[in-house]
Design a protein around this motif. Sequence first.
Motif, PDB file in Angstrom:
ATOM      1  N   CYS A  60       0.852  -1.189   0.000  1.00  0.00           N
ATOM      2  CA  CYS A  60       0.000   0.000   0.000  1.00  0.00           C
ATOM      3  C   CYS A  60       0.885   1.235   0.000  1.00  0.00           C
ATOM      4  O   CYS A  60       1.821   1.308   0.799  1.00  0.00           O
ATOM      5  CB  CYS A  60      -0.913   0.015   1.230  1.00  0.00           C
ATOM      6  SG  CYS A  60      -2.033   1.442   1.216  1.00  0.00           S
ATOM      7  N   LEU A  83      -0.107   4.158   0.923  1.00  0.00           N
ATOM      8  CA  LEU A  83      -0.578   5.065   1.970  1.00  0.00           C
ATOM      9  C   LEU A  83      -0.145   4.557   3.344  1.00  0.00           C
ATOM     10  O   LEU A  83       0.269   3.405   3.496  1.00  0.00           O
ATOM     11  CB  LEU A  83      -2.103   5.193   1.936  1.00  0.00           C
ATOM     12  CG  LEU A  83      -2.704   6.166   0.914  1.00  0.00           C
ATOM     13  CD1 LEU A  83      -2.448   5.696  -0.519  1.00  0.00           C
ATOM     14  CD2 LEU A  83      -4.206   6.344   1.136  1.00  0.00           C
ATOM     15  N   ARG A  84      -0.280   5.422   4.341  1.00  0.00           N
ATOM     16  CA  ARG A  84       0.010   5.043   5.724  1.00  0.00           C
ATOM     17  C   ARG A  84      -1.010   5.705   6.659  1.00  0.00           C
ATOM     18  O   ARG A  84      -0.671   6.599   7.447  1.00  0.00           O
ATOM     19  CB  ARG A  84       1.440   5.468   6.120  1.00  0.00           C
ATOM     20  CG  ARG A  84       2.558   4.660   5.440  1.00  0.00           C
ATOM     21  CD  ARG A  84       2.549   3.205   5.900  1.00  0.00           C
ATOM     22  NE  ARG A  84       3.587   2.395   5.247  1.00  0.00           N
ATOM     23  CZ  ARG A  84       3.393   1.675   4.134  1.00  0.00           C
ATOM     24  NH1 ARG A  84       2.221   1.660   3.530  1.00  0.00           N
ATOM     25  NH2 ARG A  84       4.372   0.958   3.621  1.00  0.00           N
ATOM     26  N   CYS A  85      -2.249   5.283   6.579  1.00  0.00           N
ATOM     27  CA  CYS A  85      -3.300   5.848   7.435  1.00  0.00           C
ATOM     28  C   CYS A  85      -2.962   5.532   8.901  1.00  0.00           C
ATOM     29  O   CYS A  85      -2.539   4.411   9.207  1.00  0.00           O
ATOM     30  CB  CYS A  85      -4.650   5.242   7.088  1.00  0.00           C
ATOM     31  SG  CYS A  85      -5.076   5.392   5.342  1.00  0.00           S
ATOM     32  N   TYR A 120      -4.720   4.884  11.411  1.00  0.00           N
ATOM     33  CA  TYR A 120      -5.518   3.857  12.086  1.00  0.00           C
ATOM     34  C   TYR A 120      -5.434   2.502  11.368  1.00  0.00           C
ATOM     35  O   TYR A 120      -6.187   1.584  11.693  1.00  0.00           O
ATOM     36  CB  TYR A 120      -6.993   4.280  12.142  1.00  0.00           C
ATOM     37  CG  TYR A 120      -7.535   4.716  10.800  1.00  0.00           C
ATOM     38  CD1 TYR A 120      -7.718   3.811   9.764  1.00  0.00           C
ATOM     39  CD2 TYR A 120      -7.856   6.044  10.558  1.00  0.00           C
ATOM     40  CE1 TYR A 120      -8.178   4.197   8.531  1.00  0.00           C
ATOM     41  CE2 TYR A 120      -8.328   6.451   9.324  1.00  0.00           C
ATOM     42  CZ  TYR A 120      -8.492   5.524   8.316  1.00  0.00           C
ATOM     43  OH  TYR A 120      -8.948   5.912   7.094  1.00  0.00           O
ATOM     44  N   CYS A 121      -4.525   2.366  10.412  1.00  0.00           N
ATOM     45  CA  CYS A 121      -4.511   1.163   9.572  1.00  0.00           C
ATOM     46  C   CYS A 121      -4.486  -0.117  10.420  1.00  0.00           C
ATOM     47  O   CYS A 121      -3.654  -0.265  11.312  1.00  0.00           O
ATOM     48  CB  CYS A 121      -3.309   1.175   8.638  1.00  0.00           C
ATOM     49  SG  CYS A 121      -3.305  -0.262   7.544  1.00  0.00           S
ATOM     50  N   THR A 129      -4.360  -3.157   8.838  1.00  0.00           N
ATOM     51  CA  THR A 129      -3.828  -4.242   7.992  1.00  0.00           C
ATOM     52  C   THR A 129      -2.376  -3.952   7.590  1.00  0.00           C
ATOM     53  O   THR A 129      -1.958  -4.273   6.478  1.00  0.00           O
ATOM     54  CB  THR A 129      -4.692  -4.443   6.720  1.00  0.00           C
ATOM     55  OG1 THR A 129      -4.871  -3.182   6.082  1.00  0.00           O
ATOM     56  CG2 THR A 129      -6.023  -5.068   7.046  1.00  0.00           C
ATOM     57  N   PHE A 178       1.566  -4.694   4.338  1.00  0.00           N
ATOM     58  CA  PHE A 178       2.423  -3.719   3.649  1.00  0.00           C
ATOM     59  C   PHE A 178       3.563  -4.400   2.896  1.00  0.00           C
ATOM     60  O   PHE A 178       4.061  -3.888   1.910  1.00  0.00           O
ATOM     61  CB  PHE A 178       3.022  -2.718   4.647  1.00  0.00           C
ATOM     62  CG  PHE A 178       2.037  -1.713   5.189  1.00  0.00           C
ATOM     63  CD1 PHE A 178       0.781  -1.540   4.612  1.00  0.00           C
ATOM     64  CD2 PHE A 178       2.374  -0.921   6.282  1.00  0.00           C
ATOM     65  CE1 PHE A 178      -0.125  -0.614   5.118  1.00  0.00           C
ATOM     66  CE2 PHE A 178       1.474   0.009   6.789  1.00  0.00           C
ATOM     67  CZ  PHE A 178       0.227   0.163   6.211  1.00  0.00           C
ATOM     68  N   GLY A 182      -6.750  -5.085   0.465  1.00  0.00           N
ATOM     69  CA  GLY A 182      -5.315  -4.939   0.680  1.00  0.00           C
ATOM     70  C   GLY A 182      -5.017  -4.605   2.119  1.00  0.00           C
ATOM     71  O   GLY A 182      -5.821  -4.938   3.004  1.00  0.00           O
ATOM     72  N   GLY A 183      -3.968  -3.796   2.314  1.00  0.00           N
ATOM     73  CA  GLY A 183      -3.231  -2.989   1.350  1.00  0.00           C
ATOM     74  C   GLY A 183      -4.122  -2.188   0.392  1.00  0.00           C
ATOM     75  O   GLY A 183      -5.283  -1.958   0.659  1.00  0.00           O
ATOM     76  N   SER A 194      -8.448   2.543  -1.584  1.00  0.00           N
ATOM     77  CA  SER A 194      -8.219   3.732  -0.758  1.00  0.00           C
ATOM     78  C   SER A 194      -8.779   5.012  -1.368  1.00  0.00           C
ATOM     79  O   SER A 194      -8.912   6.010  -0.677  1.00  0.00           O
ATOM     80  CB  SER A 194      -6.714   3.915  -0.560  1.00  0.00           C
ATOM     81  OG  SER A 194      -6.098   4.187  -1.813  1.00  0.00           O
ATOM     82  N   LYS A 242     -10.485   9.515   2.170  1.00  0.00           N
ATOM     83  CA  LYS A 242      -9.731   9.607   3.420  1.00  0.00           C
ATOM     84  C   LYS A 242     -10.018  10.928   4.121  1.00  0.00           C
ATOM     85  O   LYS A 242      -9.925  12.000   3.505  1.00  0.00           O
ATOM     86  CB  LYS A 242      -8.234   9.462   3.144  1.00  0.00           C
ATOM     87  CG  LYS A 242      -7.832   8.102   2.579  1.00  0.00           C
ATOM     88  CD  LYS A 242      -8.085   6.995   3.580  1.00  0.00           C
ATOM     89  CE  LYS A 242      -7.686   5.642   3.019  1.00  0.00           C
ATOM     90  NZ  LYS A 242      -8.101   4.534   3.886  1.00  0.00           N
TER      91      LYS A 242
HETATM   92  S1  SF4 Z   1      -4.232  -0.518   3.794  1.00  0.00           S
HETATM   93 FE1  SF4 Z   1      -5.935   0.945   3.758  1.00  0.00          FE
HETATM   94  S2  SF4 Z   1      -6.050   1.788   5.837  1.00  0.00           S
HETATM   95 FE2  SF4 Z   1      -4.012   0.764   5.612  1.00  0.00          FE
HETATM   96  S3  SF4 Z   1      -2.628   2.412   4.979  1.00  0.00           S
HETATM   97 FE3  SF4 Z   1      -3.393   1.436   3.105  1.00  0.00          FE
HETATM   98  S4  SF4 Z   1      -5.199   2.665   2.514  1.00  0.00           S
HETATM   99 FE4  SF4 Z   1      -4.722   3.163   4.638  1.00  0.00          FE
END
Ligand code: SF4
Length: 218
Positions: A37, A39-41, A43-44, A46, A50, A77-78, A105, A124
């Motif tokens: 992924c 992104l790095r949300c 609250y992720c 999962t 990565f 995912g991811g 995402s 987001k």
């Molecule tokens: S898997 Fe989803 S929640 Fe986690 S960082 Fe990637 S987009 Fe954000």
Amino acid sequence: MMTESPLRLRITEIFFSLQGESTTVGCPTVFIRLTGCPLRCVYCDTSYAFSGGEWLSLDRIIDQVKQYPARYITVTGGEPLAQKACVELLSRLCNENYKVSIETSGALDISVVDSRVKRIMDLKTPASGECEKNLYQNIDVLGPHDEVKFVISNRDDYQWSKDTLEKYRLDERCEILFSPVHGDISATELADWIIEDGLAVRFQVQLHKYLWGDKPGH
Ligand code: SF4
């Protein structure tokens, strides 16, 4: 003799469970979790997806899926669209007559996805830390069988989500999901705000968290 598809995807896990979110919540579903992924949300839940994973051909993925008695398949995912061959996998699953959805995402172009696939797209919110990655052109592509999900951490996120809903008239376009960040705000608080404002959204909690907590494979 059939030759194996050369296309491969890096896969974190394939498992059979109940759908925990969206309009098919509670339905037995096979989940295909792609690795990686961009992104790095904050609250992720999962982050184990990565990195790592196993390269599998599309044929092997479909063979594994067929072992389960499911009509619904969710590719997740991811960020599944970060791997190019994901688009081909989605089309092949549709050809097998599954009801296919993708969880994405909202940061990558969704117009490449087969129109038979239900796109469950995040927008987001500010508290995710990744709000600037939203690709708003994706909204033009959404149709009635797609869903947009807002994952809400606090009152500011709620207000932002409400404003975004109104600005793009999203509820006239597709199903809208409002979901509390597990452990950040109470589900009841978010439910009360939605009722007070009479928003045309679907409130949801993550069913799988209530059933199995954060255990991977569910
Ligand atoms: S898997 Fe989803 S929640 Fe986690 S960082 Fe990637 S987009 Fe954000």
